[in-house]
Design a protein around this motif. Sequence first.
Motif, PDB file in Angstrom:
ATOM      1  N   ALA A  11      -7.469 -12.716  -0.626  1.00 12.07           N
ATOM      2  CA  ALA A  11      -8.699 -12.665  -1.731  1.00 12.07           C
ATOM      3  C   ALA A  11      -9.971 -12.478  -1.077  1.00 12.07           C
ATOM      4  O   ALA A  11     -10.258 -13.212   0.186  1.00 12.07           O
ATOM      5  N   THR A  12     -10.712 -11.631  -1.556  1.00  9.84           N
ATOM      6  CA  THR A  12     -12.082 -11.360  -1.103  1.00  9.84           C
ATOM      7  C   THR A  12     -13.098 -12.723  -1.325  1.00  9.84           C
ATOM      8  O   THR A  12     -12.535 -13.354  -2.339  1.00  9.84           O
ATOM      9  N   GLU A  13     -13.904 -12.973  -0.342  1.00 11.50           N
ATOM     10  CA  GLU A  13     -15.061 -14.191  -0.775  1.00 11.50           C
ATOM     11  C   GLU A  13     -15.304 -13.917  -1.867  1.00 11.50           C
ATOM     12  O   GLU A  13     -15.879 -13.059  -2.657  1.00 11.50           O
ATOM     13  N   GLY A  14     -15.479 -15.170  -2.923  1.00  8.68           N
ATOM     14  CA  GLY A  14     -15.980 -15.176  -4.155  1.00  8.68           C
ATOM     15  C   GLY A  14     -15.083 -14.652  -5.418  1.00  8.68           C
ATOM     16  O   GLY A  14     -15.388 -14.790  -6.587  1.00  8.68           O
ATOM     17  N   SER A  15     -13.829 -14.227  -5.115  1.00  2.48           N
ATOM     18  CA  SER A  15     -13.097 -13.490  -6.034  1.00  2.48           C
ATOM     19  C   SER A  15     -12.438 -14.554  -6.844  1.00  2.48           C
ATOM     20  O   SER A  15     -12.044 -15.729  -6.382  1.00  2.48           O
ATOM     21  N   ASP A  16     -12.067 -14.510  -8.274  1.00  3.65           N
ATOM     22  CA  ASP A  16     -11.678 -15.401  -9.102  1.00  3.65           C
ATOM     23  C   ASP A  16      -9.999 -15.439  -8.894  1.00  3.65           C
ATOM     24  O   ASP A  16      -9.596 -14.411  -9.052  1.00  3.65           O
ATOM     25  N   PRO A  17      -9.419 -16.516  -8.234  1.00  4.45           N
ATOM     26  CA  PRO A  17      -8.036 -16.517  -7.783  1.00  4.45           C
ATOM     27  C   PRO A  17      -7.251 -16.033  -9.056  1.00  4.45           C
ATOM     28  O   PRO A  17      -6.210 -15.499  -8.926  1.00  4.45           O
ATOM     29  N   ASP A  18      -7.535 -16.425 -10.316  1.00  2.00           N
ATOM     30  CA  ASP A  18      -6.795 -16.169 -11.501  1.00  2.00           C
ATOM     31  C   ASP A  18      -6.829 -14.639 -11.731  1.00  2.00           C
ATOM     32  O   ASP A  18      -5.751 -13.918 -12.222  1.00  2.00           O
ATOM     33  N   LEU A  19      -7.982 -13.912 -11.584  1.00  2.00           N
ATOM     34  CA  LEU A  19      -8.144 -12.379 -11.589  1.00  2.00           C
ATOM     35  C   LEU A  19      -7.174 -11.902 -10.480  1.00  2.00           C
ATOM     36  O   LEU A  19      -6.682 -10.770 -10.913  1.00  2.00           O
ATOM     37  N   VAL A  20      -7.378 -12.423  -9.513  1.00  2.00           N
ATOM     38  CA  VAL A  20      -6.582 -11.625  -8.388  1.00  2.00           C
ATOM     39  C   VAL A  20      -5.248 -11.591  -8.735  1.00  2.00           C
ATOM     40  O   VAL A  20      -4.604 -10.686  -8.752  1.00  2.00           O
ATOM     41  N   ARG A  21      -4.629 -12.686  -9.141  1.00  2.00           N
ATOM     42  CA  ARG A  21      -3.100 -13.015  -9.689  1.00  2.00           C
ATOM     43  C   ARG A  21      -2.844 -12.010 -10.656  1.00  2.00           C
ATOM     44  O   ARG A  21      -1.747 -11.325 -10.522  1.00  2.00           O
ATOM     45  N   GLN A  22      -3.688 -11.872 -11.503  1.00  2.00           N
ATOM     46  CA  GLN A  22      -3.541 -11.017 -12.803  1.00  2.00           C
ATOM     47  C   GLN A  22      -3.444  -9.607 -12.089  1.00  2.00           C
ATOM     48  O   GLN A  22      -2.684  -8.724 -12.794  1.00  2.00           O
ATOM     49  N   GLU A  23      -4.516  -9.086 -11.717  1.00  2.00           N
ATOM     50  CA  GLU A  23      -4.585  -7.831 -11.179  1.00  2.00           C
ATOM     51  C   GLU A  23      -3.314  -7.332 -10.299  1.00  2.00           C
ATOM     52  O   GLU A  23      -2.906  -6.284 -10.149  1.00  2.00           O
ATOM     53  N   LEU A  24      -2.885  -8.398  -9.306  1.00  2.00           N
ATOM     54  CA  LEU A  24      -1.784  -7.910  -8.459  1.00  2.00           C
ATOM     55  C   LEU A  24      -0.566  -7.715  -9.301  1.00  2.00           C
ATOM     56  O   LEU A  24       0.152  -6.972  -8.955  1.00  2.00           O
ATOM     57  N   ALA A  25      -0.476  -8.619 -10.176  1.00  2.00           N
ATOM     58  CA  ALA A  25       0.911  -8.459 -11.220  1.00  2.00           C
ATOM     59  C   ALA A  25       0.891  -7.168 -11.699  1.00  2.00           C
ATOM     60  O   ALA A  25       1.802  -6.519 -12.003  1.00  2.00           O
ATOM     61  N   GLN A  26      -0.432  -6.596 -12.395  1.00  2.00           N
ATOM     62  CA  GLN A  26      -0.296  -5.445 -12.880  1.00  2.00           C
ATOM     63  C   GLN A  26      -0.186  -4.404 -11.989  1.00  2.00           C
ATOM     64  O   GLN A  26       0.378  -3.327 -12.409  1.00  2.00           O
ATOM     65  N   LEU A  27      -0.893  -4.598 -10.981  1.00  2.00           N
ATOM     66  CA  LEU A  27      -0.415  -3.570  -9.739  1.00  2.00           C
ATOM     67  C   LEU A  27       0.981  -3.273  -9.559  1.00  2.00           C
ATOM     68  O   LEU A  27       1.428  -2.321  -9.394  1.00  2.00           O
ATOM     69  N   GLU A  28       1.774  -4.410  -9.250  1.00  2.00           N
ATOM     70  CA  GLU A  28       3.113  -4.573  -9.046  1.00  2.00           C
ATOM     71  C   GLU A  28       3.847  -3.798 -10.209  1.00  2.00           C
ATOM     72  O   GLU A  28       4.562  -2.872  -9.925  1.00  2.00           O
ATOM     73  N   ALA A  29       3.395  -3.941 -11.270  1.00  2.00           N
ATOM     74  CA  ALA A  29       4.452  -3.443 -12.573  1.00  2.00           C
ATOM     75  C   ALA A  29       3.981  -1.766 -12.697  1.00  2.00           C
ATOM     76  O   ALA A  29       5.073  -1.293 -12.814  1.00  2.00           O
ATOM     77  N   ASP A  30       2.773  -1.555 -12.425  1.00  2.00           N
ATOM     78  CA  ASP A  30       2.571  -0.138 -12.425  1.00  2.00           C
ATOM     79  C   ASP A  30       3.032   0.679 -11.335  1.00  2.00           C
ATOM     80  O   ASP A  30       3.771   1.574 -11.309  1.00  2.00           O
ATOM     81  N   THR A  31       3.103  -0.245  -9.905  1.00  2.00           N
ATOM     82  CA  THR A  31       3.681   0.722  -8.890  1.00  2.00           C
ATOM     83  C   THR A  31       5.263   0.575  -8.826  1.00  2.00           C
ATOM     84  O   THR A  31       5.713   1.624  -8.295  1.00  2.00           O
ATOM     85  N   GLN A  32       5.904  -0.143  -9.596  1.00  2.00           N
ATOM     86  CA  GLN A  32       7.275  -0.170  -9.492  1.00  2.00           C
ATOM     87  C   GLN A  32       7.984   1.132 -10.433  1.00  2.00           C
ATOM     88  O   GLN A  32       8.700   1.512 -10.230  1.00  2.00           O
ATOM     89  N   LYS A  33       6.856   1.556 -11.071  1.00  2.00           N
ATOM     90  CA  LYS A  33       7.228   2.584 -12.061  1.00  2.00           C
ATOM     91  C   LYS A  33       7.006   4.182 -11.186  1.00  2.00           C
ATOM     92  O   LYS A  33       7.489   4.930 -11.831  1.00  2.00           O
ATOM     93  N   GLU A  34       6.448   4.023 -10.190  1.00  2.00           N
ATOM     94  CA  GLU A  34       6.259   5.319  -9.293  1.00  2.00           C
ATOM     95  C   GLU A  34       7.525   5.808  -8.916  1.00  2.00           C
ATOM     96  O   GLU A  34       8.522   5.127  -8.439  1.00  2.00           O
ATOM     97  N   LEU A  35       7.848   7.317  -8.857  1.00  2.00           N
ATOM     98  CA  LEU A  35       9.106   7.816  -8.454  1.00  2.00           C
ATOM     99  C   LEU A  35       9.284   7.478  -7.190  1.00  2.00           C
ATOM    100  O   LEU A  35      10.678   7.366  -6.862  1.00  2.00           O
ATOM    101  N   GLY A  36       8.414   7.487  -6.067  1.00  2.00           N
ATOM    102  CA  GLY A  36       8.562   7.363  -4.769  1.00  2.00           C
ATOM    103  C   GLY A  36       8.872   5.690  -4.328  1.00  2.00           C
ATOM    104  O   GLY A  36       9.051   5.342  -3.366  1.00  2.00           O
ATOM    105  N   CYS A  37       8.848   4.923  -5.315  1.00  2.00           N
ATOM    106  CA  CYS A  37       8.941   3.644  -4.852  1.00  2.00           C
ATOM    107  C   CYS A  37       9.997   2.892  -5.099  1.00  2.00           C
ATOM    108  O   CYS A  37      10.680   3.026  -6.219  1.00  2.00           O
ATOM    109  N   LEU A  38      10.891   2.309  -3.925  1.00  2.00           N
ATOM    110  CA  LEU A  38      12.028   1.792  -4.104  1.00  2.00           C
ATOM    111  C   LEU A  38      11.802   0.182  -4.393  1.00  2.00           C
ATOM    112  O   LEU A  38      12.578  -0.268  -5.186  1.00  2.00           O
ATOM    113  N   THR A  39      11.015  -0.466  -3.628  1.00  2.00           N
ATOM    114  CA  THR A  39      10.439  -1.825  -3.853  1.00  2.00           C
ATOM    115  C   THR A  39       9.162  -2.063  -3.785  1.00  2.00           C
ATOM    116  O   THR A  39       8.324  -1.580  -2.988  1.00  2.00           O
ATOM    117  N   PHE A  40       8.534  -2.841  -4.646  1.00  2.00           N
ATOM    118  CA  PHE A  40       7.109  -3.191  -4.480  1.00  2.00           C
ATOM    119  C   PHE A  40       6.797  -4.593  -5.191  1.00  2.00           C
ATOM    120  O   PHE A  40       7.107  -4.977  -6.338  1.00  2.00           O
TER     121      PHE A  40
END
Length: 98
Positions: A11-40
């Motif tokens: 996490a970058t300095e000063g980032s809200d840890p809850d927001l970081v987790r929430q956004e990473l979870a969203q990135l994970e969900a979106d990335t797993q839908k990509e055609l070229g993604c086997l695992t993320f």
Amino acid sequence: MPHHLTAHIRATEGSDPDLVRQELAQLEADTQKELGCLTFQVFQDAAAPTRFILWESWISPKALDQHFTYAHTQRYMALNLTQVEKVVVHSPVNQNAS
């Protein structure tokens, strides 16, 4: 041939840890839908909660390159919530395995 890697980010300095987790979870969900993604998958370091590990497998290096062009990836990166510390590219010991 599949392209496997592990990205270590923090996490970058000063980032809200809850927001970081929430956004990473969203990135994970979106990335797993990509055609070229086997695992993320995103994991939080239990001993250092501002550090995360991304386990990734792609159908090819080109699929990973394409990942960075998608709107959901660009949106996440624009938030500047994390920074990459290290990326390790992996090869299977058994070259017949993916």
